[in-house]
Structures are given as C-alpha cells and as structure tokens.
Design an enzyme around this catalytic site. Structure first.
Site, PDB file in Angstrom:
ATOM      1  N   ARG A 263     149.660  44.846  38.998  1.00 57.17           N
ATOM      2  CA  ARG A 263     149.203  45.720  40.090  1.00 57.17           C
ATOM      3  C   ARG A 263     150.040  47.003  40.198  1.00 57.17           C
ATOM      4  NH1 ARG A 263     145.332  44.821  44.633  1.00 57.17           N
ATOM      5  NH2 ARG A 263     145.764  46.636  45.880  1.00 57.17           N
TER       6      ARG A 263
ATOM      7  N   LEU B 269     147.272  50.756  48.570  1.00 52.94           N
ATOM      8  CA  LEU B 269     148.059  51.562  47.631  1.00 52.94           C
ATOM      9  C   LEU B 269     149.519  51.107  47.685  1.00 52.94           C
ATOM     10  CD1 LEU B 269     146.309  54.911  48.470  1.00 52.94           C
ATOM     11  CD2 LEU B 269     146.197  53.720  46.266  1.00 52.94           C
TER      12      LEU B 269
ATOM     13  N   HIS C  27     138.978  53.808  59.178  1.00 51.87           N
ATOM     14  CA  HIS C  27     138.793  52.360  59.306  1.00 51.87           C
ATOM     15  C   HIS C  27     137.734  52.077  60.371  1.00 51.87           C
ATOM     16  CE1 HIS C  27     139.764  48.143  59.123  1.00 51.87           C
ATOM     17  NE2 HIS C  27     139.851  48.128  60.438  1.00 51.87           N
TER      18      HIS C  27
ATOM     19  N   GLY D   7     151.784  49.712  55.284  1.00 49.73           N
ATOM     20  CA  GLY D   7     151.116  48.526  55.833  1.00 49.73           C
ATOM     21  C   GLY D   7     149.609  48.566  55.661  1.00 49.73           C
TER      22      GLY D   7
END
Ligand code: GAR
Length: 195
Positions: free
Chosen positions: A59, A87, A103, A137
């Site tokens: 990743r 990310l 969001h 986060g």
C-alpha cells in the site's frame, strides 16, 4: 481525484469554464479503471491517470506512486471528489494542507465509506455533507463548510444520497472557487478561505 460516478467532478468542470471562477481542473487521477468519472474527464479534454492499489504489492508503494502521478500535473489544490481510498504518509507529506475532501454526512457523525447508509441506519432525521481539509485520519480534518439535508421517512440510501449530492456539489464548487481565489487558511481545527 475520483473513484466513482464523477457528479462532483462534472460540477467542477462546469464551473471552471468561467474564467472568473478562479480554478481549473488540470487533471483527474483515479484509483480504478472503467469508472464514469474518467469518461467525464476525457469528454472534457482533461488529462487522466489511473493508479490502482491492485497493481502494487504494498500500500505504501501505491501511495508513493499516486503522489508522483498527481505531482506531474503540478496542482495548487488536490480535491478528493468521491475518492474512496485513504491517502498515506507520503501523499500527505507532499500535498498536506492543500487537499480537500467532500463527505456525504455531517462530520464528525458517520465518517468512512458509507456515510449515507450509516446515517439512515442510525435513524438520523437530519444529515448532509461536509467539505473539509484532509489530515491523516478518516474524515477527521478541519471542516470548511457543511450543509444539512432532511431525511424523509421513505428514503433509502439511493434517494437520500441523490438529494445530498445536489447540495454537496454546489458546496464543493463554491469552496474550491473560494480557495482558488482567496487561499486556504488552517489554524488548528479551524479552516477558512483566506491568506
Ligand atoms: C459523494 O457523495 C462523496 O461525498 C462520496 O462519494 C460520492 C461521490 O460521488 N465520498 C465519500 O463517501 C468519501 N468518504 P460522485 O462520484 O458522483 O462525485
């Protein structure tokens, strides 16, 4: 940066046609192939690139590769317009403080990949959308703007998401323009347009 149908991207492209808007979409980078958002970009003559997690063993290598790819286009601002991957450190080191996300919930309620479904299951009567600055986060960064949407008794995830998206795209377009014209100022948890 996109992962899906690209309705937010389409709204940004429509806005950028006006020079007074102050921002231009210089490129569209996706984490998967075959999505509608890439077609929308191509139809508008905007360069696209795909950097897919599946093509990397690790990743962190994907994160470094997608950071490199985005850097090629020298963006002043990175906009996550329905980008569904978290990310990592390399990307944030490179672009941190100038990445914004949208969001489909009123954060800090219902973060993550299923903001609409989670609000509906919880029984929320009001939900909405949030435009925020990205930190390390999951949907925890300083909030730039929010708008509320009422949950109707007969809503399912699709109908509620569609109504949220109408409000969301105008909020995202408004804030990308404001940041492009006026700058982005972040102090602790407080984010606003300005220098
Ligand atoms: C938008 O509602 C966006 O808020 C959401 O994906 C949708 C993308 O729609 N993003 C997230 O849930 C991120 N956690 P679009 O591809 O039609 O613009």
């Amino acid at each position: 940066m996109v992962s899906g149908t690209g309705s937010n991207l389409a709204a940004l492209i429509a806005a950028h046609e006006d020079p007074a808007y102050g921002a231009r979409v210089v490129a569209v980078v996706a984490d998967r192939r075959g999505i509608r958002a890439l077609d929308i970009a191509a139809e508008a003559g905007i360069p696209t690139a795909v950097v897919s997690v599946e093509d990397f063993d690790d990743r962190r290598l994907w994160d470094a590769a997608i950071a490199e790819t985005v850097a090629v286009f020298k963006p002043d601002l990175v906009v996550l317009a329905g980008f569904m991957k978290l990310l990592g450190a390399t990307f944030l080191e490179r672009f941190g403080g100038r990445i914004i996300n949208t969001h489909p919930a009123l954060l800090p309620a219902f973060p993550g990949a299923h903001g609409v479904r989670d609000a509906l299951r919880y029984g929320a009567k009001v939900t909405g959308c949030t435009v925020m600055v990205v930190d390390e986060g999951i949907d925890t960064g300083p909030i730039l703007a929010q708008a509320a949407v009422t949950v109707e008794p007969d809503d399912d995830e699709a109908t509620l998401h569609e109504r949220i998206k109408v409000v969301e795209r105008s909020l995202l377009v408004e804030w990308v323009g404001r940041i492009a014209r006026d700058g982005l100022r972040v102090e602790g948890r407080h984010a606003e347009a300005g220098r």
